[in-house]
Design a protein around this motif. Structure first.
Motif, PDB file in Angstrom:
ATOM      1  N   LYS A 186       0.632  -1.369  -0.116  1.00  0.00           N
ATOM      2  CA  LYS A 186      -0.171  -0.498  -0.061  1.00  0.00           C
ATOM      3  C   LYS A 186       0.687   1.403   0.026  1.00  0.00           C
ATOM      4  O   LYS A 186       0.376   2.099   0.059  1.00  0.00           O
ATOM      5  CB  LYS A 186      -0.975  -0.093   0.801  1.00  0.00           C
ATOM      6  N   LEU A 187       2.461   0.962  -0.239  1.00  0.00           N
ATOM      7  CA  LEU A 187       2.676   2.217   0.185  1.00  0.00           C
ATOM      8  C   LEU A 187       2.908   3.237  -1.134  1.00  0.00           C
ATOM      9  O   LEU A 187       2.811   3.203  -2.607  1.00  0.00           O
ATOM     10  CB  LEU A 187       4.657   1.967  -0.972  1.00  0.00           C
ATOM     11  N   ARG A 188       2.089   4.650  -0.777  1.00  0.00           N
ATOM     12  CA  ARG A 188       1.768   5.825  -1.564  1.00  0.00           C
ATOM     13  C   ARG A 188       2.798   6.828  -0.260  1.00  0.00           C
ATOM     14  O   ARG A 188       2.390   7.071   0.904  1.00  0.00           O
ATOM     15  CB  ARG A 188       0.138   6.195  -1.117  1.00  0.00           C
ATOM     16  N   THR A 189       3.593   7.825  -0.886  1.00  0.00           N
ATOM     17  CA  THR A 189       4.100   8.090  -0.626  1.00  0.00           C
ATOM     18  C   THR A 189       4.863   9.500  -1.411  1.00  0.00           C
ATOM     19  O   THR A 189       4.986   9.549  -2.395  1.00  0.00           O
ATOM     20  CB  THR A 189       5.619   8.289  -0.366  1.00  0.00           C
ATOM     21  N   VAL A 190       5.236  11.065  -0.852  1.00  0.00           N
ATOM     22  CA  VAL A 190       5.643  11.645  -2.346  1.00  0.00           C
ATOM     23  C   VAL A 190       6.887  11.611  -2.313  1.00  0.00           C
ATOM     24  O   VAL A 190       7.813  12.449  -2.892  1.00  0.00           O
ATOM     25  CB  VAL A 190       4.987  13.198  -1.893  1.00  0.00           C
ATOM     26  N   PRO A 250       7.529   3.791  -8.428  1.00  0.00           N
ATOM     27  CA  PRO A 250       6.046   3.363  -8.081  1.00  0.00           C
ATOM     28  C   PRO A 250       5.529   2.316  -8.537  1.00  0.00           C
ATOM     29  O   PRO A 250       5.692   2.339 -10.374  1.00  0.00           O
ATOM     30  CB  PRO A 250       5.469   4.772  -8.484  1.00  0.00           C
ATOM     31  N   LEU A 251       4.157   2.266  -8.146  1.00  0.00           N
ATOM     32  CA  LEU A 251       3.354   0.680  -8.469  1.00  0.00           C
ATOM     33  C   LEU A 251       2.206   1.492  -8.178  1.00  0.00           C
ATOM     34  O   LEU A 251       1.837   1.886  -7.775  1.00  0.00           O
ATOM     35  CB  LEU A 251       3.450  -0.826  -8.068  1.00  0.00           C
ATOM     36  N   GLY A 252       1.037   0.589  -9.078  1.00  0.00           N
ATOM     37  CA  GLY A 252      -0.143   0.751  -8.772  1.00  0.00           C
ATOM     38  C   GLY A 252      -0.822   2.315  -9.592  1.00  0.00           C
ATOM     39  O   GLY A 252       0.264   3.022  -9.861  1.00  0.00           O
ATOM     40  N   PRO A 253      -2.108   2.506  -9.750  1.00  0.00           N
ATOM     41  CA  PRO A 253      -2.649   3.770  -9.662  1.00  0.00           C
ATOM     42  C   PRO A 253      -2.438   4.903  -9.002  1.00  0.00           C
ATOM     43  O   PRO A 253      -2.448   5.853  -9.831  1.00  0.00           O
ATOM     44  CB  PRO A 253      -3.898   3.694 -10.206  1.00  0.00           C
ATOM     45  N   ARG A 254      -2.113   4.658  -7.751  1.00  0.00           N
ATOM     46  CA  ARG A 254      -2.258   5.629  -6.700  1.00  0.00           C
ATOM     47  C   ARG A 254      -1.153   5.429  -5.846  1.00  0.00           C
ATOM     48  O   ARG A 254      -1.151   5.585  -4.234  1.00  0.00           O
ATOM     49  CB  ARG A 254      -3.447   5.818  -5.441  1.00  0.00           C
ATOM     50  N   PRO A 255       0.140   5.637  -6.672  1.00  0.00           N
ATOM     51  CA  PRO A 255       1.959   5.757  -5.694  1.00  0.00           C
ATOM     52  C   PRO A 255       2.058   6.938  -5.018  1.00  0.00           C
ATOM     53  O   PRO A 255       2.872   7.298  -4.046  1.00  0.00           O
ATOM     54  CB  PRO A 255       2.445   5.880  -6.774  1.00  0.00           C
ATOM     55  N   ILE A 256       0.738   8.153  -5.010  1.00  0.00           N
ATOM     56  CA  ILE A 256       1.164   9.459  -4.435  1.00  0.00           C
ATOM     57  C   ILE A 256      -0.252   9.243  -3.262  1.00  0.00           C
ATOM     58  O   ILE A 256      -1.249   9.490  -3.973  1.00  0.00           O
ATOM     59  CB  ILE A 256       2.096  10.623  -4.720  1.00  0.00           C
ATOM     60  N   PRO A 257      -0.252   9.589  -2.304  1.00  0.00           N
ATOM     61  CA  PRO A 257      -1.378  10.014  -1.534  1.00  0.00           C
ATOM     62  C   PRO A 257      -1.996  11.170  -1.948  1.00  0.00           C
ATOM     63  O   PRO A 257      -1.388  11.998  -2.817  1.00  0.00           O
ATOM     64  CB  PRO A 257      -1.098  11.010   0.303  1.00  0.00           C
TER      65      PRO A 257
END
Length: 261
Positions: A186-190, A250-257
């Motif tokens: 679930k990694l989402r980060t700037v 970055p993976l997936g459609p939402r890598p950044i919150p």
């Protein structure tokens, strides 16, 4: 500091109204404690349930993330405990006084495309509300590197720009770790500026120490806040970094919150 954080009576002096869950600012009475301590207090009763984090509490995940940071020896997260407060049990964390520097960019910031400050890395390009092209950037600060690696280990799903603080003591701190340590990626980060780059030997040594500690006392401490599967997933992420010591892409459609700040 830790004893005071755990035991001192807290008085609510304010609320962070932009937070998704109840986030209160409290202080101790210096006449009773001998010193003034300001903290962030997030009562469990003020948490909004999340369907994908059904186990434990967000407060417990904040404490677990702090324990991981301490086991690594990185001090990324301010002292954090689970204790009773004015509105029942919750997370209590030492307040960080931040540097107020209006002249320079923040640790994570926006700048016009093509005008990236020296010592910063570009993460992505987008349009601001007025339609102007901007770059999302973050500093190349060595303590921010640790934060980025910590986020990989604890599977941080919400590293916003405002969660990276430059303390007046010269250190960099990360806050808001309520949605971390899930078993699924679930990694989402700037902090994607180091994606694809090797993790330093120094940090790998610390990760080795963490992995070795998980079957022992550290695992027992984490078990008060996490499921067995979540602790096993933490160990697996640590071992994966040791086997392939490269920061993930970055993976997936939402890598950044969202929002990013």
């Amino acid at each position: 500091m830790n004893d005071l954080l755990r035991t001192a009576e807290l008085t609510v002096i304010g609320q962070v109204t932009t937070a998704s869950n109840a986030t209160l600012v409290c202080e101790t009475d210096p006449e009773q404690t001998g010193e003034l301590l300001r903290v962030v207090y997030k009562p469990v009763r003020g948490e909004r349930p999340l369907w994908d984090f059904p186990d434990g509490t967000l407060a417990g995940r904040e404490v677990a993330s702090y324990l991981v940071s301490e086991a690594l020896g990185w001090g990324v997260i301010p002292e954090t405990v689970l204790r009773d407060g004015p509105f029942g049990p919750g997370m209590v964390q030492r307040w960080i006084e931040v540097v107020e520097d209006e002249a320079g960019p923040d640790l994570v910031d926006l700048c016009p495309v093509g005008e990236i400050p020296a010592g910063y890395r570009e993460v992505l390009r987008a349009l601001d509300p007025a339609g102007h092209p901007v770059s999302l950037v973050h500093a190349e600060h060595p303590q921010l590197v640790r934060m980025a690696v910590l986020d990989v280990l604890i599977n941080n799903a919400d590293r916003k720009g405002g969660h990276a603080l430059a303390g007046i003591d010269g250190r960099v701190y990360g806050v808001d770790h309520g949605i971390c340590l899930h078993t699924e990626p679930k990694l989402r980060t700037v902090l994607w500026g180091w994606a694809g780059e090797p993790v330093s030997d120094e940090l790998l040594t610390d990760i080795t120490t963490l992995v070795k500690a998980l079957p022992g006392e550290l695992g027992g401490q984490l078990a008060a806040h996490l499921t067995d599967a979540e602790i096993e997933a933490l160990e697996a992420r640590g071992r994966a970094l040791l086997q392939a010591p490269v920061m993930p892409m970055p993976l997936g459609p939402r890598p950044i919150p969202w929002p990013a700040f």
